[in-house]
Write an enzyme that holds these catalytic residues in place. Structure first.
Site, mmCIF file in Angstrom:
data_model
loop_
_atom_site.group_PDB
_atom_site.id
_atom_site.type_symbol
_atom_site.label_atom_id
_atom_site.label_comp_id
_atom_site.label_asym_id
_atom_site.label_seq_id
_atom_site.Cartn_x
_atom_site.Cartn_y
_atom_site.Cartn_z
ATOM 1 N N LYS A 1 0.789 -1.168 -0.155
ATOM 2 C CA LYS A 1 -0.028 -0.142 -0.084
ATOM 3 C C LYS A 1 0.631 1.326 -0.046
ATOM 4 O O LYS A 1 2.028 0.986 0.326
ATOM 5 C CB LYS A 1 -0.694 -0.051 1.047
ATOM 6 C CG LYS A 1 -1.892 -1.186 1.307
ATOM 7 C CD LYS A 1 -2.861 -1.366 2.422
ATOM 8 C CE LYS A 1 -3.989 -2.381 2.250
ATOM 9 N NZ LYS A 1 -4.902 -1.973 3.388
ATOM 10 N N TYR B 1 -12.121 -2.461 -3.913
ATOM 11 C CA TYR B 1 -12.848 -2.665 -2.878
ATOM 12 C C TYR B 1 -14.297 -2.747 -2.806
ATOM 13 O O TYR B 1 -14.839 -2.380 -1.753
ATOM 14 C CB TYR B 1 -12.309 -1.622 -1.896
ATOM 15 C CG TYR B 1 -10.888 -1.731 -1.147
ATOM 16 C CD1 TYR B 1 -10.591 -2.810 -0.563
ATOM 17 C CD2 TYR B 1 -10.022 -0.471 -1.810
ATOM 18 C CE1 TYR B 1 -9.190 -2.750 -0.183
ATOM 19 C CE2 TYR B 1 -8.658 -0.526 -1.058
ATOM 20 C CZ TYR B 1 -8.242 -1.688 -0.424
ATOM 21 O OH TYR B 1 -7.092 -1.846 0.203
ATOM 22 N N ASN C 1 -2.101 -0.146 7.303
ATOM 23 C CA ASN C 1 -1.637 -1.492 7.427
ATOM 24 C C ASN C 1 -0.491 -2.326 6.299
ATOM 25 O O ASN C 1 -0.494 -3.614 6.285
ATOM 26 C CB ASN C 1 -2.544 -2.373 8.026
ATOM 27 C CG ASN C 1 -3.603 -2.605 6.903
ATOM 28 O OD1 ASN C 1 -3.362 -2.213 5.695
ATOM 29 N ND2 ASN C 1 -4.729 -3.288 7.081
ATOM 30 N N HIS D 1 -2.109 -5.254 1.212
ATOM 31 C CA HIS D 1 -3.086 -6.191 0.924
ATOM 32 C C HIS D 1 -2.866 -7.273 0.293
ATOM 33 O O HIS D 1 -1.886 -7.653 -0.322
ATOM 34 C CB HIS D 1 -4.075 -5.192 -0.129
ATOM 35 C CG HIS D 1 -5.170 -6.033 -0.877
ATOM 36 N ND1 HIS D 1 -6.159 -6.073 -0.196
ATOM 37 C CD2 HIS D 1 -4.975 -6.901 -1.854
ATOM 38 C CE1 HIS D 1 -6.966 -7.089 -1.045
ATOM 39 N NE2 HIS D 1 -6.276 -7.290 -2.073
ATOM 40 N N GLU E 1 -9.075 -10.129 -8.567
ATOM 41 C CA GLU E 1 -8.346 -8.969 -8.257
ATOM 42 C C GLU E 1 -7.115 -8.856 -9.181
ATOM 43 O O GLU E 1 -6.746 -8.062 -9.921
ATOM 44 C CB GLU E 1 -7.910 -8.870 -6.839
ATOM 45 C CG GLU E 1 -8.811 -8.511 -5.955
ATOM 46 C CD GLU E 1 -8.549 -8.666 -4.191
ATOM 47 O OE1 GLU E 1 -7.356 -9.012 -4.134
ATOM 48 O OE2 GLU E 1 -9.208 -8.533 -3.417
#
Ligand code: RTP
Ligand code: MG
Length: 148
Positions: free
Chosen positions: A9, A49, A112, A115, A126
């Site tokens: 990310k 998402y 975080n 992904h 994805e």
């Protein structure tokens, strides 16, 4: 053999953690199938998402993920989808075990680091959302499989 979609990310790219994340996947024995730095559009991220549409964190998540480049990757190997999730650690880094990527490098739920697809269906979806078929490279490792 499974494939999964993994992305470092924006906070991971900005903090110089791309190499660290890739090293962990390589050393575990997984094979890199595709990799590119992407400054993703809101449209791409809204689609990525889509399962979270309508949730309170959705707009902030899409805004953050489109604010700066991400390192998008496809990794292949036996049980790579669930093993990657174990390597990543819990979604909330405060609850991630030390030794996991989030447990070693994160504190904040919204920052975080990584992904990873959460199942076979989302992995296929994805991978094909982020990469063309031509960008997904099938190659044979020269080393024997008993090494790992
Ligand atoms: P990811 O999709 O990023 O691999 O993470 P995950 O499966 O562990 O978590 P997920 O439930 O899919 O949520 C996607 C990302 O949204 C952010 N999030 N914030 N309550 C909150 O504030 C909240 N919940 C989720 C996290 O960055 C999470 O990784
Ligand atoms: Mg998820």
């Amino acid at each position: 053999m499974e494939r999964t979609f993994i992305a470092v990310k924006p906070e991971g790219v900005q903090r110089g953690l791309c190499g660290e994340v890739m090293t962990r996947f390589e050393k575990r024995g997984f094979q890199l199938v595709a990799c590119k730095l992407v400054h993703a559009s809101k449209t791409l991220l809204e689609s990525h998402y889509e399962e979270h549409k309508g949730k309170g964190f959705f707009d902030g998540l899409v805004a953050h993920m489109s604010s700066s480049p991400v390192l998008a990757m496809v990794w292949e190997g036996a049980s790579v989808i669930s093993t990657a999730r174990t390597m990543m650690g819990a979604t909330d880094p405060k609850k991630s075990a030390p030794g996991t990527i989030r447990g070693d490098y994160g504190i904040d739920m919204g920052r975080n680091i990584i992904h990873g697809s959460d199942g076979t269906e989302s992995a296929t979806r994805e991978i094909n959302l982020w990469f063309t078929k031509e960008e997904q490279i099938t190659w044979k490792p020269a080393l024997s499989s008993w090494l790992y």
